[in-house]
Design an enzyme around this catalytic site. Structure first.
Site, PDB file in Angstrom:
ATOM      1  N   SER A  23       0.830  -1.213   0.000  1.00 23.55           N
ATOM      2  CA  SER A  23       0.000   0.000   0.000  1.00 23.55           C
ATOM      3  C   SER A  23       0.864   1.264   0.000  1.00 23.55           C
ATOM      4  O   SER A  23       0.492   2.269  -0.614  1.00 23.55           O
ATOM      5  CB  SER A  23      -0.962  -0.010   1.191  1.00 23.55           C
ATOM      6  N   ASN A  24       1.999   1.233   0.674  1.00 21.51           N
ATOM      7  CA  ASN A  24       2.897   2.400   0.634  1.00 21.51           C
ATOM      8  C   ASN A  24       3.553   2.537  -0.729  1.00 21.51           C
ATOM      9  O   ASN A  24       3.740   3.666  -1.211  1.00 21.51           O
ATOM     10  CB  ASN A  24       3.951   2.315   1.739  1.00 21.51           C
ATOM     11  N   LEU A  81      11.691  -6.266   6.008  1.00 24.22           N
ATOM     12  CA  LEU A  81      11.835  -6.709   7.394  1.00 24.22           C
ATOM     13  C   LEU A  81      13.243  -7.159   7.767  1.00 24.22           C
ATOM     14  O   LEU A  81      13.488  -7.559   8.897  1.00 24.22           O
ATOM     15  CB  LEU A  81      10.835  -7.851   7.671  1.00 24.22           C
ATOM     16  N   ASN A 110      12.998   4.800   5.214  1.00 25.87           N
ATOM     17  CA  ASN A 110      12.090   3.739   5.661  1.00 25.87           C
ATOM     18  C   ASN A 110      10.866   4.384   6.294  1.00 25.87           C
ATOM     19  O   ASN A 110      10.954   5.476   6.868  1.00 25.87           O
ATOM     20  CB  ASN A 110      12.781   2.852   6.701  1.00 25.87           C
ATOM     21  N   HIS A 162       8.117   3.544   9.273  1.00 25.64           N
ATOM     22  CA  HIS A 162       7.886   2.646  10.413  1.00 25.64           C
ATOM     23  C   HIS A 162       6.526   2.998  11.027  1.00 25.64           C
ATOM     24  O   HIS A 162       6.218   4.175  11.224  1.00 25.64           O
ATOM     25  CB  HIS A 162       9.002   2.816  11.454  1.00 25.64           C
ATOM     26  N   ASP A 194      15.689   0.616  12.641  1.00 29.93           N
ATOM     27  CA  ASP A 194      14.904   1.785  13.068  1.00 29.93           C
ATOM     28  C   ASP A 194      15.728   2.838  13.803  1.00 29.93           C
ATOM     29  O   ASP A 194      15.199   3.542  14.670  1.00 29.93           O
ATOM     30  CB  ASP A 194      13.730   1.344  13.980  1.00 29.93           C
ATOM     31  N   GLU A 254       0.381   6.969   6.859  1.00 34.17           N
ATOM     32  CA  GLU A 254       1.622   6.621   6.143  1.00 34.17           C
ATOM     33  C   GLU A 254       1.513   7.014   4.678  1.00 34.17           C
ATOM     34  O   GLU A 254       2.478   7.511   4.081  1.00 34.17           O
ATOM     35  CB  GLU A 254       1.894   5.111   6.244  1.00 34.17           C
TER      36      GLU A 254
END
Ligand code: GAR
Length: 209
Positions: free
Chosen positions: A19-20, A90, A107, A109, A150, A179
């Site tokens: 979706s992103n 991931l 990225n 998150h 992260d 997002e």
């Protein structure tokens, strides 16, 4: 096309629903876009991100299980990618990739880093942890990628409320909605800076949201 109009070449790397990736691709068709998505890279052939890319006629590379680092480097080089956008990736990103792209790896998150980040904190695990911790606010973070999970510089965050009765999936849906606004706008600002400047992009791009 003049130098100012030139769009920065971006690849999206992920293993999820995509979706992103869809939001990034769709935003790139706007007249004022500073970037274009030239490649989608998936870690699994059956991931939703593959059909998202195919539906939008974006070239797709599926990384093999073995020697995937070499395949990733080769795909980025052959498509002359300048910026890599992780979206549901991931694994740890190899240093060779960050070096190749001179640190231009972002990225998204699904939480307000530095909280609810780190190894094992991805997808529904994050939203489960947020609910179990009794948080009333969560959100999404776009950050630069380093070799640690992260931990790169935070570029932007947006928050959403955690509602009574939320389960991990309802919360994930609400976070994904922001997002899809945040990531394309930050990517646009980030690539605008690369395009318009010879210096490194700033650590605090200011998106118009
Ligand atoms: C997104 O919510 C993203 O923030 C998350 O995976 C989802 C991918 O969804 N990433 C992480 O959890 C990374 N730690 P998508 O495939 O629909 O874009």
């Amino acid at each position: 096309m003049t130098a100012v109009d030139k769009r920065i070449s971006v690849a999206v790397l992920g293993s999820g629903a995509g979706s992103n990736a869809a939001a990034l691709i769709d935003r790139s068709s706007a007249n004022d876009s500073s970037y274009q998505i030239d490649l989608v890279i998936a870690t699994r052939g059956d991931a939703g991100i593959v059909s998202v890319a195919s539906d939008r006629r974006i070239p797709v590379v599926v990384l093999p299980a073995e020697h995937w680092e070499e395949s990733l480097l080769s795909a980025l080089q052959s498509h002359q990618i300048a910026v890599l956008a992780l979206a549901g990736f991931l694994r740890k990103l190899p240093e060779s990739v960050i070096t190749l792209l001179e640190g231009n790896v972002l990225n998204i998150h699904p939480a307000l880093l530095p909280r609810f980040g780190g190894q094992g904190m991805y997808g529904l695990h994050v939203h489960t942890a947020v609910i179990e911790a009794g948080e009333s606010i969560t959100g999404a973070t776009v950050h630069r990628v380093t070799q640690e999970y992260d931990e790169g510089a935070i570029l932007a965050q947006m928050s959403v409320e955690v509602r009574a009765g939320d389960d991990p999936r309802t919360l994930q849906n609400r976070v994904k909605t922001i997002e899809h606004r945040l990531y394309p706008e930050i990517m646009n600002v980030y690539c605008q800076h690369i395009r318009d400047s010879t210096s490194s992009p700033p650590n605090n791009p200011k998106p118009q949201l």
